[in-house]
Design an enzyme around this catalytic site. Structure first.
Site, mmCIF file in Angstrom:
data_model
loop_
_atom_site.group_PDB
_atom_site.id
_atom_site.type_symbol
_atom_site.label_atom_id
_atom_site.label_comp_id
_atom_site.label_asym_id
_atom_site.label_seq_id
_atom_site.Cartn_x
_atom_site.Cartn_y
_atom_site.Cartn_z
ATOM 1 N N ARG A 59 -1.441 23.759 4.202
ATOM 2 C CA ARG A 59 -1.635 24.572 2.990
ATOM 3 C C ARG A 59 -0.803 24.065 1.808
ATOM 4 N NH1 ARG A 59 1.324 28.398 1.140
ATOM 5 N NH2 ARG A 59 2.126 29.110 3.134
ATOM 6 N N TYR A 111 -19.013 28.293 -18.444
ATOM 7 C CA TYR A 111 -19.568 28.785 -17.188
ATOM 8 C C TYR A 111 -19.194 30.263 -17.024
ATOM 9 C CZ TYR A 111 -20.072 29.271 -12.139
ATOM 10 O OH TYR A 111 -20.424 29.700 -10.888
ATOM 11 N N ASP A 183 -14.049 20.784 -18.541
ATOM 12 C CA ASP A 183 -14.842 20.974 -17.329
ATOM 13 C C ASP A 183 -15.967 19.933 -17.380
ATOM 14 O OD1 ASP A 183 -16.766 21.738 -15.446
ATOM 15 O OD2 ASP A 183 -16.247 23.864 -15.606
ATOM 16 N N LYS A 208 -21.078 21.037 -6.965
ATOM 17 C CA LYS A 208 -22.276 20.561 -7.654
ATOM 18 C C LYS A 208 -22.477 19.064 -7.363
ATOM 19 C CE LYS A 208 -21.996 24.787 -9.062
ATOM 20 N NZ LYS A 208 -21.355 25.186 -10.286
HETATM 21 C C1 PLP Z 1 -20.352 26.092 -10.661
HETATM 22 C C2 PLP Z 1 -19.465 25.820 -11.806
HETATM 23 C C3 PLP Z 1 -18.128 26.236 -11.793
HETATM 24 C C4 PLP Z 1 -17.530 27.028 -10.652
HETATM 25 O O1 PLP Z 1 -17.465 26.286 -9.472
HETATM 26 P P1 PLP Z 1 -17.481 26.949 -7.991
HETATM 27 O O2 PLP Z 1 -17.394 25.752 -7.110
HETATM 28 O O3 PLP Z 1 -18.720 27.752 -7.851
HETATM 29 O O4 PLP Z 1 -16.256 27.801 -7.908
HETATM 30 C C5 PLP Z 1 -17.334 25.898 -12.886
HETATM 31 N N1 PLP Z 1 -17.833 25.228 -13.933
HETATM 32 C C6 PLP Z 1 -19.119 24.826 -13.991
HETATM 33 C C7 PLP Z 1 -19.617 24.092 -15.194
HETATM 34 C C8 PLP Z 1 -19.982 25.124 -12.935
HETATM 35 O O5 PLP Z 1 -21.251 24.742 -13.007
#
Ligand code: PLP
Length: 390
Positions: A59, A111, A183, A208
């Protein structure tokens, strides 16, 4: 094997290996262990007191499978260091709690989960969070009134693929002593490297494109060693670490990331061009189309235009709903970045809570459908859209 001096991203990620396996496996085994044994107390203290490097407890972030993944992730974004997390939101929350406590200024659309985190939770903790529309960028400098704030944004943004100028924003932020977090989920590290454009912190929902098969949940932060260190402490004590098994699965996915992204780019471009010609489509939002507002900027800061696009269907929300419900190859689902193509209607999913006026202000038309273009044959995807539009 003789390694070239400056290997490209595909070579680097395929040969990202920290451990030599006793049996000659080209890849490291999965270390599902939570703890590590020592020969004696002196050896344990050497690690605790940082005289030697060693693993203590998973962890804390010390696990060979996780650390190997992190080495690969850092390389993909041309960053010094990376931290892997249990989800994209884990990476984002640890980052803003570490580096956003003096205030956060967001630019453009975010997001939904990030928006909730910042608006509900960070504000509840007393953190000053401000939101600027993309068109209000001129106000950014003024909002960075005390040093040490965090500028946070996404490009391309969800769901209209709006492009923000990473280099220009980083210049303003750094002039005011602020850090910049981007992001980079939509672009993926193959199409865009924010670190090269001046960003300090790069975030990914590895759920993703990095994972790419809709079968794992994970997140990543790529940054400098110095900025990663305090985030790792939050990750440790918030308990946000990725599981070793998931880390190994993600490492496997990363080996095909460059070639997957190339095909996502190619398929999305083919779909975008076909939709631009379609009489029932009023608008296509895709950074690769010369007709797209952010195309010139995208050409400067991206090396590929990605697998995400949005189309606007003539006839508004109900017409778009009928199209979404008639698609057969595209699956009706949220999320993105997997091998399978997905369709979602922002007004019914990610932006359902906004009023129509707010949606329109954010460039989300009534008939908008967001497409995550997968790796099927492009001609089948176009045929599917054409039959649904009938
Ligand atoms: C899906 C997504 C997130 C969040 O990610 P998780 O893995 O679902 O926690 C953050 N930013 C963007 C642009 C996303 O598409």
């Amino acid at each position: 094997m003789t390694k070239p001096d400056n290997p490209g991203p595909a070579t680097r990620i395929i040969h990202n290996r920290r451990h030599k396996d006793a049996f000659g496996s080209p890849y490291s085994p999965v270390y599902n262990t939570t703890t590590y044994r020592f020969e004696n107390t002196a050896a344990l203290l050497d690690v605790i007191e940082k005289r030697t490097e060693g693993n203590l407890y998973t962890r804390w972030g010390t696990n060979p499978s996780i650390n190997e993944l992190e080495q690969g992730l850092a390389g993909l974004e041309n960053a010094e260091a990376a931290l892997a997390f249990a989800s994209g939101m884990a990476a984002i929350s640890a980052t803003v709690l570490t580096h956003g406590r003096k205030g956060i200024v967001c630019v453009g659309d975010l997001y939904g989960g990030t928006q909730e985190l910042l608006k509900n939770h960070c504000m509840a903790l007393g953190i000053d969070v401000q939101f600027l529309f993309r068109e209000e960028l001129a106000q950014l400098e003024r909002r960075l009134d005390v040093p040490g704030k965090l500028v946070y944004f996404e490009t391309p943004a969800n769901p209209n693929l709006a492009i923000l100028d990473i280099r220009a924003i980083a210049e303003i932020a750094h002039r005011r002593g602020a850090l910049v977090a981007v992001d980079n989920t939509f672009a993926s590290p193959i199409n865009q490297n924010p670190v090269n454009l001046g960003a300090d912190l790069v975030l990914h929902s590895a759920t993703k494109y990095l994972g790419g098969h809709s079968d794992l949940t994970a997140g990543a932060l790529m940054t400098t060693v110095e900025l990663a260190k305090p985030v790792a402490a939050w990750r440790k004590n918030l308990g946000q670490l990725i599981a070793p098994e998931t880390a190994a699965l993600l490492s496997r996915s990363l080996r095909t990331l460059p070639i997957r992204i190339r095909q996502h780019n190619e398929n999305a471009m083919a779909v975008a061009q076909a939709m631009e010609q379609h009489p029932k489509i009023t608008k296509v939002h895709y950074p690769g189309l010369p007709s797209f507002e952010g195309h010139e900027l995208a050409k400067q800061q991206m090396t590929g235009f990605g697998g995400m696009l949005s189309i606007e269907v003539q006839g508004g929300q109900q017409a778009a709903e009928r199209v979404a419900d008639s698609l057969k190859v595209f699956l009706l689902a949220t999320s993105l970045g997997g091998v399978e193509s997905l369709v979602s209607q922002p007004s019914a999913t990610s932006h359902h809570s906004l009023s129509r006026e707010e949606r329109l202000k954010r460039g989300i038309g009534d008939g908008m459908l967001r497409l995550s273009v997968g790796l099927e044959d492009a001609q089948d995807l176009i045929a599917d859209l054409n039959q649904a539009l009938k």
